[in-house]
Scaffold this motif. Structure first.
Motif, PDB file in Angstrom:
ATOM      1  N   UNK A  70       0.812  -1.218   0.000  1.00  0.00           N
ATOM      2  CA  UNK A  70       0.000   0.000   0.000  1.00  0.00           C
ATOM      3  C   UNK A  70       0.841   1.260   0.000  1.00  0.00           C
ATOM      4  N   UNK A  71       1.936   1.244   0.736  1.00  0.00           N
ATOM      5  CA  UNK A  71       2.751   2.440   0.931  1.00  0.00           C
ATOM      6  C   UNK A  71       4.222   2.042   0.954  1.00  0.00           C
ATOM      7  N   UNK A  72       4.980   2.376  -0.090  1.00  0.00           N
ATOM      8  CA  UNK A  72       6.397   1.993  -0.118  1.00  0.00           C
ATOM      9  C   UNK A  72       7.193   2.505   1.087  1.00  0.00           C
ATOM     10  N   UNK A  73       6.915   3.728   1.544  1.00  0.00           N
ATOM     11  CA  UNK A  73       7.656   4.253   2.696  1.00  0.00           C
ATOM     12  C   UNK A  73       7.397   3.421   3.948  1.00  0.00           C
ATOM     13  N   UNK A  74       6.137   3.117   4.212  1.00  0.00           N
ATOM     14  CA  UNK A  74       5.793   2.301   5.373  1.00  0.00           C
ATOM     15  C   UNK A  74       6.423   0.908   5.251  1.00  0.00           C
ATOM     16  N   UNK A  82      13.362  -0.839  -5.158  1.00  0.00           N
ATOM     17  CA  UNK A  82      14.034  -2.122  -5.328  1.00  0.00           C
ATOM     18  C   UNK A  82      14.984  -2.345  -4.166  1.00  0.00           C
ATOM     19  N   UNK A  83      14.875  -3.536  -3.550  1.00  0.00           N
ATOM     20  CA  UNK A  83      15.730  -3.899  -2.426  1.00  0.00           C
ATOM     21  C   UNK A  83      16.461  -5.191  -2.734  1.00  0.00           C
ATOM     22  N   UNK A  84      17.573  -5.395  -2.062  1.00  0.00           N
ATOM     23  CA  UNK A  84      18.324  -6.622  -2.235  1.00  0.00           C
ATOM     24  C   UNK A  84      19.124  -6.940  -0.996  1.00  0.00           C
ATOM     25  N   UNK A  85      19.839  -8.036  -1.069  1.00  0.00           N
ATOM     26  CA  UNK A  85      20.642  -8.515   0.048  1.00  0.00           C
ATOM     27  C   UNK A  85      22.046  -8.824  -0.437  1.00  0.00           C
ATOM     28  N   UNK A  86      23.047  -8.488   0.356  1.00  0.00           N
ATOM     29  CA  UNK A  86      24.430  -8.823   0.008  1.00  0.00           C
ATOM     30  C   UNK A  86      24.609 -10.335  -0.091  1.00  0.00           C
ATOM     31  N   UNK A  87      23.770 -11.096   0.631  1.00  0.00           N
ATOM     32  CA  UNK A  87      23.870 -12.556   0.612  1.00  0.00           C
ATOM     33  C   UNK A  87      23.473 -13.132  -0.751  1.00  0.00           C
ATOM     34  N   UNK A 123      19.690 -11.062  -6.756  1.00  0.00           N
ATOM     35  CA  UNK A 123      18.251 -11.186  -6.523  1.00  0.00           C
ATOM     36  C   UNK A 123      17.710  -9.911  -5.880  1.00  0.00           C
ATOM     37  N   UNK A 124      16.625  -9.393  -6.438  1.00  0.00           N
ATOM     38  CA  UNK A 124      16.033  -8.165  -5.916  1.00  0.00           C
ATOM     39  C   UNK A 124      14.528  -8.320  -5.729  1.00  0.00           C
ATOM     40  N   UNK A 125      14.007  -7.515  -4.835  1.00  0.00           N
ATOM     41  CA  UNK A 125      12.572  -7.448  -4.557  1.00  0.00           C
ATOM     42  C   UNK A 125      12.131  -6.032  -4.886  1.00  0.00           C
ATOM     43  N   UNK A 158       9.700  -2.243   7.248  1.00  0.00           N
ATOM     44  CA  UNK A 158       9.695  -3.691   7.418  1.00  0.00           C
ATOM     45  C   UNK A 158      10.821  -4.344   6.614  1.00  0.00           C
ATOM     46  N   UNK A 159      10.840  -4.116   5.317  1.00  0.00           N
ATOM     47  CA  UNK A 159      11.783  -4.821   4.447  1.00  0.00           C
ATOM     48  C   UNK A 159      13.229  -4.326   4.609  1.00  0.00           C
ATOM     49  N   UNK A 160      13.420  -3.030   4.748  1.00  0.00           N
ATOM     50  CA  UNK A 160      14.772  -2.494   4.910  1.00  0.00           C
ATOM     51  C   UNK A 160      15.219  -2.553   6.355  1.00  0.00           C
ATOM     52  N   UNK A 161      14.417  -1.966   7.247  1.00  0.00           N
ATOM     53  CA  UNK A 161      14.861  -1.806   8.631  1.00  0.00           C
ATOM     54  C   UNK A 161      14.768  -3.098   9.437  1.00  0.00           C
TER      55      UNK A 161
END
Length: 136
Positions: free
Chosen positions: A13-17, A43-48, A52-54, A21-24
């Motif tokens: 619903x809200x990328x900032x909100x 777009x988010x990802x993990x060093x592991x 792969x991105x979400x 969850x996903x980043x913090x």
């Protein structure tokens, strides 16, 4: 021939909100943040898993109104497909996500098919499971 998943979309619903969850809470890093026609894709990802991105996007982003409305209805009902992450330390990950205030659906348990896992709802109502492989 090889094939691998490059990215997947998670409707929010809200990328900032959702970044809370996903980043913090989950510890993913922001790789890109694009605004277009009044909407955003983050777009988010993990060093592991560097390749792969979400992608977090709103129901109406890049979609016709009727499709966005239908997707919004499914998101509101909480029936979109779940997202499953893996970790090498389920207990620490669970506590970090719980401390963020995320809704806990299931505390860590041993599943009959092998892994230990837990479950949360993200701020938009998506089910997010986190698993740790069974120890050999």
């Amino acid at each position: 021939m090889s094939i691998s998943l490059q990215y997947c979309h998670v409707t929010v619903n809200d990328p900032d909100e959702s970044l809370g969850f996903y980043r913090d809470a989950l510890g993913l890093e922001v790789r890109n943040d694009v605004a277009s026609d009044g909407f955003r894709w983050v777009t988010l990802g993990s060093a592991a898993q560097p390749g792969l991105e979400i992608v977090l996007s709103e129901p109406h982003a890049g979609r016709p109104q009727a499709d966005g409305d239908a997707l919004q209805e499914l998101l509101t009902k909480g029936v979109l497909p779940m997202i499953v992450f893996s970790t090498d330390d389920l207990d620490t990950t669970f506590e970090r996500v719980r401390a963020s205030g995320a809704e806990v659906l299931q505390e860590p348990i041993e599943q009959p098919w092998g892994p230990r896992d837990c479950a949360f709802r993200d701020p938009s109502g998506n089910m997010v499971r986190i698993s740790q492989a069974a120890k050999a």
